[in-house]
Design an enzyme around this catalytic site. Structure first.
Site, PDB file in Angstrom:
ATOM      1  N   ARG A 278       0.814  -1.225   0.000  1.00 47.77           N
ATOM      2  CA  ARG A 278       0.000   0.000   0.000  1.00 47.77           C
ATOM      3  C   ARG A 278       0.845   1.272   0.000  1.00 47.77           C
ATOM      4  O   ARG A 278       0.402   2.324   0.466  1.00 47.77           O
ATOM      5  CB  ARG A 278      -0.955   0.047   1.195  1.00 47.77           C
ATOM      6  CG  ARG A 278      -2.027  -0.974   1.131  1.00 47.77           C
ATOM      7  CD  ARG A 278      -3.265  -0.488   1.853  1.00 47.77           C
ATOM      8  NE  ARG A 278      -4.338  -1.440   1.697  1.00 47.77           N
ATOM      9  CZ  ARG A 278      -4.541  -2.461   2.520  1.00 47.77           C
ATOM     10  NH1 ARG A 278      -3.754  -2.647   3.556  1.00 47.77           N
ATOM     11  NH2 ARG A 278      -5.527  -3.282   2.292  1.00 47.77           N
TER      12      ARG A 278
ATOM     13  N   LYS B   5       3.570  11.829 -11.392  1.00 45.68           N
ATOM     14  CA  LYS B   5       2.791  10.965 -12.292  1.00 45.68           C
ATOM     15  C   LYS B   5       3.577   9.686 -12.526  1.00 45.68           C
ATOM     16  O   LYS B   5       4.685   9.722 -13.072  1.00 45.68           O
ATOM     17  CB  LYS B   5       2.571  11.659 -13.639  1.00 45.68           C
ATOM     18  CG  LYS B   5       1.486  12.704 -13.618  1.00 45.68           C
ATOM     19  CD  LYS B   5       1.194  13.114 -15.055  1.00 45.68           C
ATOM     20  CE  LYS B   5       0.280  14.296 -15.122  1.00 45.68           C
ATOM     21  NZ  LYS B   5       0.105  14.772 -16.509  1.00 45.68           N
TER      22      LYS B   5
ATOM     23  N   GLU C 108      11.743  19.652 -23.588  1.00 46.62           N
ATOM     24  CA  GLU C 108      10.968  20.026 -22.394  1.00 46.62           C
ATOM     25  C   GLU C 108      11.549  21.303 -21.763  1.00 46.62           C
ATOM     26  O   GLU C 108      10.815  22.116 -21.218  1.00 46.62           O
ATOM     27  CB  GLU C 108      10.943  18.889 -21.367  1.00 46.62           C
ATOM     28  CG  GLU C 108      10.360  17.565 -21.866  1.00 46.62           C
ATOM     29  CD  GLU C 108       8.834  17.559 -22.055  1.00 46.62           C
ATOM     30  OE1 GLU C 108       8.161  18.520 -21.647  1.00 46.62           O
ATOM     31  OE2 GLU C 108       8.334  16.560 -22.627  1.00 46.62           O
TER      32      GLU C 108
ATOM     33  N   LYS D  95       8.689  23.383 -12.548  1.00 40.90           N
ATOM     34  CA  LYS D  95       7.736  22.272 -12.525  1.00 40.90           C
ATOM     35  C   LYS D  95       7.182  22.050 -11.115  1.00 40.90           C
ATOM     36  O   LYS D  95       5.976  21.885 -10.940  1.00 40.90           O
ATOM     37  CB  LYS D  95       8.351  20.986 -13.085  1.00 40.90           C
ATOM     38  CG  LYS D  95       7.319  19.864 -13.085  1.00 40.90           C
ATOM     39  CD  LYS D  95       7.523  18.795 -14.108  1.00 40.90           C
ATOM     40  CE  LYS D  95       6.365  17.792 -14.028  1.00 40.90           C
ATOM     41  NZ  LYS D  95       6.583  16.607 -14.828  1.00 40.90           N
TER      42      LYS D  95
ATOM     43  N   GLU E 297      -3.700  18.135 -11.777  1.00 41.67           N
ATOM     44  CA  GLU E 297      -3.925  18.625 -13.142  1.00 41.67           C
ATOM     45  C   GLU E 297      -5.377  18.985 -13.427  1.00 41.67           C
ATOM     46  O   GLU E 297      -5.990  18.484 -14.371  1.00 41.67           O
ATOM     47  CB  GLU E 297      -3.418  17.578 -14.154  1.00 41.67           C
ATOM     48  CG  GLU E 297      -3.149  18.194 -15.511  1.00 41.67           C
ATOM     49  CD  GLU E 297      -2.456  17.235 -16.469  1.00 41.67           C
ATOM     50  OE1 GLU E 297      -1.517  16.541 -16.065  1.00 41.67           O
ATOM     51  OE2 GLU E 297      -2.883  17.218 -17.627  1.00 41.67           O
TER      52      GLU E 297
ATOM     53  N   ARG F 206      -1.708  23.158 -13.983  1.00 48.47           N
ATOM     54  CA  ARG F 206      -0.720  22.134 -14.356  1.00 48.47           C
ATOM     55  C   ARG F 206      -0.837  21.779 -15.837  1.00 48.47           C
ATOM     56  O   ARG F 206       0.118  21.290 -16.442  1.00 48.47           O
ATOM     57  CB  ARG F 206      -0.888  20.879 -13.478  1.00 48.47           C
ATOM     58  CG  ARG F 206       0.173  19.829 -13.789  1.00 48.47           C
ATOM     59  CD  ARG F 206       0.210  18.674 -12.805  1.00 48.47           C
ATOM     60  NE  ARG F 206       1.256  17.740 -13.207  1.00 48.47           N
ATOM     61  CZ  ARG F 206       1.704  16.747 -12.461  1.00 48.47           C
ATOM     62  NH1 ARG F 206       1.212  16.548 -11.270  1.00 48.47           N
ATOM     63  NH2 ARG F 206       2.658  15.951 -12.910  1.00 48.47           N
TER      64      ARG F 206
ATOM     65  N   ASN G 253       1.365  20.722 -20.541  1.00 48.49           N
ATOM     66  CA  ASN G 253       1.039  19.924 -21.737  1.00 48.49           C
ATOM     67  C   ASN G 253       1.190  20.734 -23.016  1.00 48.49           C
ATOM     68  O   ASN G 253       0.841  20.246 -24.092  1.00 48.49           O
ATOM     69  CB  ASN G 253      -0.398  19.401 -21.666  1.00 48.49           C
ATOM     70  CG  ASN G 253      -0.574  18.429 -20.516  1.00 48.49           C
ATOM     71  OD1 ASN G 253       0.369  17.744 -20.143  1.00 48.49           O
ATOM     72  ND2 ASN G 253      -1.762  18.393 -19.940  1.00 48.49           N
TER      73      ASN G 253
ATOM     74  N   HIS H 284       2.037  19.172 -26.343  1.00 41.19           N
ATOM     75  CA  HIS H 284       1.850  17.729 -26.188  1.00 41.19           C
ATOM     76  C   HIS H 284       0.609  17.173 -26.880  1.00 41.19           C
ATOM     77  O   HIS H 284       0.533  15.969 -27.110  1.00 41.19           O
ATOM     78  CB  HIS H 284       1.824  17.344 -24.706  1.00 41.19           C
ATOM     79  CG  HIS H 284       3.188  17.318 -24.074  1.00 41.19           C
ATOM     80  ND1 HIS H 284       3.979  18.438 -23.978  1.00 41.19           N
ATOM     81  CD2 HIS H 284       3.910  16.308 -23.520  1.00 41.19           C
ATOM     82  CE1 HIS H 284       5.116  18.114 -23.379  1.00 41.19           C
ATOM     83  NE2 HIS H 284       5.105  16.821 -23.094  1.00 41.19           N
TER      84      HIS H 284
ATOM     85  N   HIS I  83       1.886  14.217 -28.742  1.00 42.75           N
ATOM     86  CA  HIS I  83       1.511  12.818 -28.478  1.00 42.75           C
ATOM     87  C   HIS I  83       0.934  12.158 -29.715  1.00 42.75           C
ATOM     88  O   HIS I  83       1.211  10.985 -29.993  1.00 42.75           O
ATOM     89  CB  HIS I  83       0.471  12.743 -27.350  1.00 42.75           C
ATOM     90  CG  HIS I  83       1.071  12.901 -25.991  1.00 42.75           C
ATOM     91  ND1 HIS I  83       0.399  13.497 -24.949  1.00 42.75           N
ATOM     92  CD2 HIS I  83       2.279  12.540 -25.499  1.00 42.75           C
ATOM     93  CE1 HIS I  83       1.169  13.494 -23.875  1.00 42.75           C
ATOM     94  NE2 HIS I  83       2.320  12.926 -24.177  1.00 42.75           N
TER      95      HIS I  83
ATOM     96  N   HIS J 128       9.853  11.406 -28.045  1.00 47.57           N
ATOM     97  CA  HIS J 128       8.964  12.327 -27.336  1.00 47.57           C
ATOM     98  C   HIS J 128       9.428  13.782 -27.530  1.00 47.57           C
ATOM     99  O   HIS J 128       8.620  14.666 -27.805  1.00 47.57           O
ATOM    100  CB  HIS J 128       8.940  11.960 -25.849  1.00 47.57           C
ATOM    101  CG  HIS J 128       8.007  12.817 -25.047  1.00 47.57           C
ATOM    102  ND1 HIS J 128       6.647  12.748 -25.192  1.00 47.57           N
ATOM    103  CD2 HIS J 128       8.235  13.781 -24.114  1.00 47.57           C
ATOM    104  CE1 HIS J 128       6.077  13.628 -24.379  1.00 47.57           C
ATOM    105  NE2 HIS J 128       7.019  14.266 -23.709  1.00 47.57           N
TER     106      HIS J 128
HETATM  107 ZN    ZN Z   1       6.684  15.712 -22.285  1.00 45.64          ZN
END
Ligand code: ZN
Ligand code: ADP
Length: 343
Positions: A112, A134, A176, A205, A215, A219, A223, A226, A230, A242
């Site tokens: 846990r 994340k 980034e 960040k 998010e 936040r 993105n 992105h 993506h 990426h």
């Molecule tokens: Zn990224």
């Protein structure tokens, strides 16, 4: 409430013992989990350091995105049980984004949740992946669809690890870094990659993520680039990195920002040149229609409508009443993709 995540910058970790001090307060057994490439480079030295103070178990998995699976997570968990890592133990992820995401997810659910520490060894992981909590794995349906928010309690950043990175990996992280410049701090756009630049990126960040950990609002500005990025990665069958995808995505989304009346034309031109000068191409990695399809399928698309972060100027994203994103018509998105390809 969990403790605030902490980042310590320390050069020469393979030779010094100073960084072991804060670890003593966290646990007395550690599982050091890494990939085989990183283990070959730094594993024995780091293991030896940890063994000065702790009982250490090492797990080394195959490198690459293919390892970010539920199956790999279960295999690691079984190994941890076999070692007998208990609730008084902690887990260290040492490697790039793949290792930080996968191992963080293991730490989030093992017994846990056990303390999680990260030692990022790629530029991308140092400025982005290892911060913000994340964690997760990929499935056939897409990337990072199973996961959690589980920030590392402590992140140790040593820029010396970057000396063995191939150019393509440095470029991956560079995208980034440019993103932080474009959405928050224009001064970063002129800086060389060094410890001070990495520190600034981590601070940006952390500040954004602490304001909006799950998010729901601000936040989302992380993105930027992105949504198109993506979709480009996915449409290329992940042949496109990426970083390359986000770089191209940022120029495309800057174009959308201009077309919708937020960003001045000169600033769009500046962003385009910065991305190009850094060594990125603006040519699409797949036909525009294919990229469009992946965009509608993105997990962040709401009602099949892709959402975008838009810039008001270099250093500032538009708030859209606190949602920091907006849907855009397919027609305009396609125009942006075709414009990119013609540059
Ligand atoms: Zn990224
Ligand atoms: P990222 O998302 O950070 O690009 P990965 O975890 O996929 O992450 O890492 C990319 C590749 O770089 C992997 O094959 C990994 O083994 C390798 N790698 C990680 N750190 C280093 C390093 N310091 N030097 C050389 N290769 C590294």
């Amino acid at each position: 409430m969990r403790e605030r995540s902490k980042i310590i910058f320390h050069r020469g970790m393979q030779r010094s013992s100073e960084w072991l001090e804060p670890l003593k307060k966290i646990a007395d057994q550690y599982a050091l989990i890494t990939d085989q490439t990183v283990y070959a480079l730094f594993g024995p030295a780091m293991k030896k350091k940890l063994e000065e103070c702790f009982k250490v178990f090492v797990i080394s998995i195959a490198p690459g995105e293919e390892s970010k699976t539920r199956e790999q997570k279960a295999t690691i968990e079984d190994q941890l049980f076999k070692f007998g890592l208990g609730r008084d133990g902690a887990i260290i992820a040492m490697g790039g984004g793949v290792i930080c995401d996968l191992v963080g997810f293991v730490a989030a659910t093992y017994c846990r949740g056990v303390p999680f520490l990260s030692i990022p060894t790629t530029l991308l992981a140092q400025v982005d992946a290892c911060i913000g909590g994340k964690v997760g794995v990929n499935t056939e349906q897409g990337k990072n669809l199973i996961g959690a928010f589980y920030p590392a309690q402590l992140t140790l950043i040593d820029v010396d690890f970057l000396s063995t990175l191939p150019r393509s990996e440095l470029l991956n992280g560079r995208a980034e870094i440019l993103k932080y410049g474009v959405i928050d701090s224009p001064a970063l756009l002129q800086m060389e990659v060094n410890e001070s630049l990495i520190k600034s990126c981590c601070e940006i960040k952390l500040r954004i993520v602490e304001e909006d950990p799950h998010e729901r609002g601000v936040r989302r500005i992380l993105n930027f680039g992105h949504t198109i990025g993506h979709a480009c990665e996915a449409a290329s069958g992940y042949f496109f990195s990426h970083g390359a995808a986000v770089a191209l995505g940022m120029v495309g989304e800057a174009y959308l920002s201009h077309q919708l009346g937020f960003l001045k034309k000169e600033e769009l031109g500046i962003i385009k040149e910065i991305i190009r000068d850094a060594g990125f191409s603006l040519a699409l990695p797949a036909p525009a229609d294919q990229i469009m399809k992946f965009m509608q399928r993105d997990k962040k698309a709401q009602k099949q409508q892709p959402h975008f972060v838009l810039l008001e100027r270099i250093g500032k994203a538009h708030a859209f009443e606190g949602s920091y994103c907006t849907p855009i018509s397919s027609h305009l998105i396609k125009e942006a993709l075709l414009w990119l390809d013609s540059q």
